[in-house]
Design a protein around this motif. Structure first.
Motif, PDB file in Angstrom:
ATOM      1  N   GLU A  76       0.832  -1.197   0.000  1.00 18.53           N
ATOM      2  CA  GLU A  76       0.000   0.000   0.000  1.00 18.53           C
ATOM      3  C   GLU A  76       0.871   1.252   0.000  1.00 18.53           C
ATOM      4  OE1 GLU A  76      -2.804  -0.061   3.195  1.00 18.53           O
ATOM      5  OE2 GLU A  76      -4.063  -1.524   2.179  1.00 18.53           O
ATOM      6  N   GLN A 126      -4.395   2.479  -6.055  1.00 23.56           N
ATOM      7  CA  GLN A 126      -3.462   3.097  -5.111  1.00 23.56           C
ATOM      8  C   GLN A 126      -4.041   4.377  -4.526  1.00 23.56           C
ATOM      9  OE1 GLN A 126      -0.027   3.403  -7.721  1.00 23.56           O
ATOM     10  NE2 GLN A 126       1.002   1.864  -6.476  1.00 23.56           N
ATOM     11  N   VAL A 129      -6.821   3.807  -1.929  1.00 26.52           N
ATOM     12  CA  VAL A 129      -6.311   3.461  -0.597  1.00 26.52           C
ATOM     13  C   VAL A 129      -6.011   4.736   0.188  1.00 26.52           C
ATOM     14  CG1 VAL A 129      -4.326   2.462   0.638  1.00 26.52           C
ATOM     15  CG2 VAL A 129      -5.401   1.186  -1.223  1.00 26.52           C
ATOM     16  N   ARG A 133      -8.095   6.091   3.585  1.00 30.60           N
ATOM     17  CA  ARG A 133      -7.443   6.440   4.852  1.00 30.60           C
ATOM     18  C   ARG A 133      -7.804   7.864   5.265  1.00 30.60           C
ATOM     19  NH1 ARG A 133      -1.971   3.684   3.352  1.00 30.60           N
ATOM     20  NH2 ARG A 133      -1.565   5.704   2.455  1.00 30.60           N
TER      21      ARG A 133
END
Length: 180
Positions: A76, A126, A129, A133
């Motif tokens: 990640e 990508q 992610v 968050r």
């Protein structure tokens, strides 16, 4: 023409893919990419040229498939604790990888194949992610397409078509523009 999806992960198909990919990588280390041919790759991989054509249809699609294997992230994106920090860390890593000769060649291989959407899916994954968050931290989120348009697109354009890729010092301005 198109890289086939949904190919079984085991068995003969996986062994063929593995041996052909290994042959391409080895040949690229030994000689110029312009001299690669399907028969040369097939001989190195221990398969017939028709096997390669059946699976990848053309040399460009095979090179794109090998390039995409290298483009897939190992993990990640870095978690710096903020959306801006995560985007900046990701953009710096992306710039570093893609502005190298290997990175530029990978992008050209993908563009010359009929499979450029694979790169977009990897990039979207990508960036998603990072956005997930940020959402968990209750930060304001930009649209994913905005990140592609204002952060990724100018970076890729300058890497491939400008006299020089963007500098690391220019990335904060692109990140701030995408977040505005």
């Amino acid at each position: 023409m198109a890289i086939k999806e949904g190919i079984r992960t085991g068995g003969r198909s996986a062994r063929v893919q593995q041996s052909v990919h290994a042959a391409v990588r080895a040949l690229l280390q030994e000689q110029d990419r312009a001299s690669l041919t399907v028969p040369l790759i097939a001989a190195r991989a221990g398969v017939t040229p028709s096997t390669i054509y059946r699976r990848w249809s053309e040399l460009a699609a095979l090179l794109a498939d090998v390039a995409l294997e290298r483009l897939r992230p190992d993990g990640e994106p870095a978690d710096t604790g903020s959306l801006r920090g995560d985007l900046l860390a990701w953009a710096e890593q992306y710039l570093d990888e893609m502005s190298s000769e290997v990175g530029r060649n990978m992008m050209r291989d993908v563009i010359s194949s009929a499979c450029p959407g694979y790169c977009t899916r990897i990039l979207r994954g990508q960036l998603q992610v990072i956005l997930d968050r940020a959402e968990a931290r209750a930060e304001a989120l930009p649209d994913l397409d905005r990140l592609l348009d204002l952060l990724v697109a100018p970076t890729v354009f300058r890497i491939l078509f400008a006299e020089a890729p963007p500098s690391a010092q220019q990335l904060p301005a692109l990140v701030d523009l995408a977040l505005a």
